[in-house]
Design a protein around this motif. Structure first.
Motif, PDB file in Angstrom:
ATOM      1  N   ALA A 174      25.084  40.253 -14.491  1.00 22.23           N
ATOM      2  CA  ALA A 174      26.087  39.209 -14.246  1.00 22.23           C
ATOM      3  C   ALA A 174      25.418  37.851 -14.089  1.00 22.23           C
ATOM      4  O   ALA A 174      25.922  36.834 -14.585  1.00 22.23           O
ATOM      5  N   LEU A 175      24.279  37.814 -13.410  1.00 23.09           N
ATOM      6  CA  LEU A 175      23.539  36.569 -13.261  1.00 23.09           C
ATOM      7  C   LEU A 175      23.056  36.064 -14.616  1.00 23.09           C
ATOM      8  O   LEU A 175      23.109  34.854 -14.895  1.00 23.09           O
ATOM      9  N   ALA A 176      22.623  36.978 -15.476  1.00 22.94           N
ATOM     10  CA  ALA A 176      22.163  36.584 -16.811  1.00 22.94           C
ATOM     11  C   ALA A 176      23.304  35.990 -17.628  1.00 22.94           C
ATOM     12  O   ALA A 176      23.142  34.958 -18.288  1.00 22.94           O
ATOM     13  N   VAL A 177      24.472  36.633 -17.578  1.00 21.57           N
ATOM     14  CA  VAL A 177      25.620  36.124 -18.336  1.00 21.57           C
ATOM     15  C   VAL A 177      26.038  34.760 -17.798  1.00 21.57           C
ATOM     16  O   VAL A 177      26.287  33.821 -18.557  1.00 21.57           O
ATOM     17  N   GLY A 178      26.123  34.640 -16.468  1.00 18.79           N
ATOM     18  CA  GLY A 178      26.536  33.374 -15.864  1.00 18.79           C
ATOM     19  C   GLY A 178      25.579  32.239 -16.173  1.00 18.79           C
ATOM     20  O   GLY A 178      26.012  31.124 -16.501  1.00 18.79           O
ATOM     21  N   LEU A 179      24.279  32.492 -16.083  1.00 14.21           N
ATOM     22  CA  LEU A 179      23.292  31.442 -16.356  1.00 14.21           C
ATOM     23  C   LEU A 179      23.300  31.048 -17.831  1.00 14.21           C
ATOM     24  O   LEU A 179      23.125  29.873 -18.165  1.00 14.21           O
ATOM     25  N   THR A 180      23.507  32.023 -18.705  1.00 14.81           N
ATOM     26  CA  THR A 180      23.561  31.695 -20.127  1.00 14.81           C
ATOM     27  C   THR A 180      24.800  30.868 -20.441  1.00 14.81           C
ATOM     28  O   THR A 180      24.740  29.896 -21.206  1.00 14.81           O
ATOM     29  N   LEU A 181      25.932  31.234 -19.851  1.00 11.93           N
ATOM     30  CA  LEU A 181      27.142  30.447 -20.052  1.00 11.93           C
ATOM     31  C   LEU A 181      26.995  29.038 -19.495  1.00 11.93           C
ATOM     32  O   LEU A 181      27.641  28.102 -19.979  1.00 11.93           O
ATOM     33  N   ALA A 182      26.135  28.891 -18.484  1.00 11.85           N
ATOM     34  CA  ALA A 182      25.921  27.561 -17.908  1.00 11.85           C
ATOM     35  C   ALA A 182      25.350  26.585 -18.927  1.00 11.85           C
ATOM     36  O   ALA A 182      25.491  25.370 -18.767  1.00 11.85           O
ATOM     37  N   LEU A 183      24.722  27.102 -19.973  1.00 16.65           N
ATOM     38  CA  LEU A 183      24.222  26.215 -21.028  1.00 16.65           C
ATOM     39  C   LEU A 183      25.348  25.404 -21.652  1.00 16.65           C
ATOM     40  O   LEU A 183      25.141  24.268 -22.088  1.00 16.65           O
ATOM     41  N   VAL A 184      26.543  25.999 -21.728  1.00 17.88           N
ATOM     42  CA  VAL A 184      27.664  25.305 -22.365  1.00 17.88           C
ATOM     43  C   VAL A 184      28.739  24.874 -21.375  1.00 17.88           C
ATOM     44  O   VAL A 184      29.643  24.125 -21.750  1.00 17.88           O
ATOM     45  N   THR A 185      28.667  25.333 -20.122  1.00 19.23           N
ATOM     46  CA  THR A 185      29.660  24.908 -19.130  1.00 19.23           C
ATOM     47  C   THR A 185      29.121  23.856 -18.163  1.00 19.23           C
ATOM     48  O   THR A 185      29.887  23.049 -17.642  1.00 19.23           O
ATOM     49  N   LEU A 186      27.821  23.845 -17.946  1.00 20.48           N
ATOM     50  CA  LEU A 186      27.212  22.894 -17.012  1.00 20.48           C
ATOM     51  C   LEU A 186      26.440  21.795 -17.725  1.00 20.48           C
ATOM     52  O   LEU A 186      26.577  20.613 -17.402  1.00 20.48           O
ATOM     53  N   GLY A 187      25.636  22.178 -18.702  1.00 17.39           N
ATOM     54  CA  GLY A 187      24.753  21.218 -19.357  1.00 17.39           C
ATOM     55  C   GLY A 187      25.451  20.034 -20.010  1.00 17.39           C
ATOM     56  O   GLY A 187      25.075  18.874 -19.754  1.00 17.39           O
ATOM     57  N   PRO A 188      26.482  20.240 -20.840  1.00 21.25           N
ATOM     58  CA  PRO A 188      27.106  19.096 -21.531  1.00 21.25           C
ATOM     59  C   PRO A 188      27.720  18.053 -20.598  1.00 21.25           C
ATOM     60  O   PRO A 188      27.426  16.860 -20.754  1.00 21.25           O
ATOM     61  N   PRO A 189      28.587  18.426 -19.621  1.00 21.17           N
ATOM     62  CA  PRO A 189      29.116  17.372 -18.742  1.00 21.17           C
ATOM     63  C   PRO A 189      28.026  16.727 -17.891  1.00 21.17           C
ATOM     64  O   PRO A 189      28.127  15.546 -17.540  1.00 21.17           O
ATOM     65  N   LEU A 190      26.982  17.482 -17.568  1.00 21.66           N
ATOM     66  CA  LEU A 190      25.869  16.894 -16.828  1.00 21.66           C
ATOM     67  C   LEU A 190      25.154  15.855 -17.685  1.00 21.66           C
ATOM     68  O   LEU A 190      24.750  14.795 -17.188  1.00 21.66           O
ATOM     69  N   LEU A 191      25.027  16.132 -18.970  1.00 22.27           N
ATOM     70  CA  LEU A 191      24.428  15.158 -19.889  1.00 22.27           C
ATOM     71  C   LEU A 191      25.286  13.901 -19.978  1.00 22.27           C
ATOM     72  O   LEU A 191      24.758  12.785 -20.021  1.00 22.27           O
ATOM     73  N   VAL A 192      26.613  14.077 -19.990  1.00 22.24           N
ATOM     74  CA  VAL A 192      27.516  12.922 -20.014  1.00 22.24           C
ATOM     75  C   VAL A 192      27.320  12.068 -18.767  1.00 22.24           C
ATOM     76  O   VAL A 192      27.236  10.830 -18.845  1.00 22.24           O
ATOM     77  N   LEU A 193      27.234  12.716 -17.612  1.00 23.09           N
ATOM     78  CA  LEU A 193      27.037  11.974 -16.361  1.00 23.09           C
ATOM     79  C   LEU A 193      25.729  11.197 -16.386  1.00 23.09           C
ATOM     80  O   LEU A 193      25.688  10.008 -16.023  1.00 23.09           O
ATOM     81  N   ILE A 194      24.662  11.837 -16.815  1.00 18.22           N
ATOM     82  CA  ILE A 194      23.358  11.168 -16.850  1.00 18.22           C
ATOM     83  C   ILE A 194      23.375  10.021 -17.851  1.00 18.22           C
ATOM     84  O   ILE A 194      22.865   8.918 -17.579  1.00 18.22           O
ATOM     85  N   GLY A 195      23.966  10.259 -19.018  1.00 18.79           N
ATOM     86  CA  GLY A 195      24.024   9.205 -20.029  1.00 18.79           C
ATOM     87  C   GLY A 195      24.834   8.010 -19.578  1.00 18.79           C
ATOM     88  O   GLY A 195      24.417   6.856 -19.753  1.00 18.79           O
ATOM     89  N   TYR A 196      26.008   8.272 -18.985  1.00 15.17           N
ATOM     90  CA  TYR A 196      26.824   7.173 -18.475  1.00 15.17           C
ATOM     91  C   TYR A 196      26.089   6.410 -17.373  1.00 15.17           C
ATOM     92  O   TYR A 196      26.173   5.179 -17.286  1.00 15.17           O
ATOM     93  N   THR A 197      25.374   7.152 -16.519  1.00 12.07           N
ATOM     94  CA  THR A 197      24.667   6.505 -15.410  1.00 12.07           C
ATOM     95  C   THR A 197      23.560   5.591 -15.919  1.00 12.07           C
ATOM     96  O   THR A 197      23.394   4.460 -15.442  1.00 12.07           O
ATOM     97  N   LEU A 198      22.800   6.062 -16.898  1.00 10.11           N
ATOM     98  CA  LEU A 198      21.722   5.252 -17.445  1.00 10.11           C
ATOM     99  C   LEU A 198      22.245   4.011 -18.146  1.00 10.11           C
ATOM    100  O   LEU A 198      21.545   3.007 -18.253  1.00 10.11           O
TER     101      LEU A 198
END
Length: 294
Positions: free
Chosen positions: A139-163
């Motif tokens: 379950a941890l493996a599935v959740g962490l892998t899904l985080a690539l597409v559920t966490l990473g993109p909006p986090l990139l948007v936040l960092i990009g907007y901040t910069l």
């Protein structure tokens, strides 16, 4: 070495006997993480032929491409157009539902079904891992892998907007948005992880499990819409929409009404919890009754 035969034609037989293992013992948590990491590697195709990397890479590219575009828009025409008018954090998932669905239908079948078909499940259970800790690692493996597409993109948007000085005003507001991004990723990943693992525990065919996840994700919104919009039943019937409810929860985390304002936030939260707990219970029951030959 306990004994050695005389060499015959340059060959020799060495009897080493049995010895106790006296190396480092890393413990249960390290064992869980080892299974988790190997499962993530297998899902992403790391160390495997190129054909195993096609779908994971495609899903990641689809998920991150809008983020790159939005950050680029912020940099190029930020003085003319407010970046949040192009895409805010809550609505970002609407651009990448295809990538998330692809990952949800791909990850859990690869993580669970493969072990049952190739005999690795029996090997894992012959170690200090039991069925509960094995499933926790998966379950941890599935959740962490899904985080690539559920966490990473909006986090990139936040960092990009901040910069680009287009992010939240002040450190406090920035941390609030960051917390909402993490909560949103957890909410989406938890429900889809549980549902996809449940489908993967029912069949020993990866393709059937993937198709089951995709069909459920596509059929449940149609059924919910037919009951509410067509049959004019209570809006609460929208809660059976397993694919839309996690994304509806994201809007509520950001304090927005979302696509279904007639459904209360409490009910949406309960629906996501029910899908998550229900899916995990299906997995637990199936594996508790599963006969594994060691």
């Amino acid at each position: 070495m306990t004994g050695m035969s005389r060499p015959t034609n340059g060959a020799q037989i060495v009897d080493r006997g049995f010895q106790r293992y006296d190396g480092p013992r890393v413990g249960l948590l390290r064992s869980i993480w080892s299974v988790t990491w190997q499962s993530i590697r297998a899902t992403l195709g790391l160390g495997r032929p190129a054909r195993h990397k096609i779908f994971p890479v495609a899903a990641v590219v689809i998920a991150y491409l809008p983020a790159v575009v939005f950050v680029g828009v912020s940099i190029l025409i930020g003085d003319v157009l407010d970046p949040n008018e192009v895409a805010d954090y809550a609505s970002y998932y609407g651009f990448i539902t295809a990538a998330i669905l692809l990952f949800a239908g791909l990850v859990a079948p690869e993580v669970l079904v493969g072990d049952r078909r190739n005999g690795m499940l029996a090997m894992y259970l012959s170690t200090p891992l039991h069925r509960g800790t094995y499933l926790a690692a998966k379950a941890l493996a599935v959740g962490l892998t899904l985080a690539l597409v559920t966490l990473g993109p909006p986090l990139l948007v936040l960092i990009g907007y901040t910069l680009d000085n287009a992010g939240p005003d002040g450190f406090g507001n920035w941390m609030v948005v960051l917390g909402r991004i993490f909560l949103s990723a957890v909410g989406v990943s938890a429900a889809l992880t549980a549902v996809s693992m449940a489908a993967s525990s029912i069949t020993d065919r990866r393709a059937f499990a993937s198709i089951g996840v995709v069909l459920l994700a596509l059929a449940s919104p149609a059924v919910a819409s037919a009951l509410v919009d067509g049959a004019e039943l209570s809006p609460s019937w929208r809660l059976i929409d397993v694919f839309s409810m996690p994304f509806e929860l994201v809007f509520r985390i950001y304090g927005e009404p979302g696509n279904f304002p007639e459904v209360s936030t409490a009910n949406i939260l309960l629906a996501n919890a029910a899908w998550t707990i229900g899916g995990l219970l299906v997995v637990a029951v199936k594996y508790s009754r599963m006969v594994v030959a060691r």
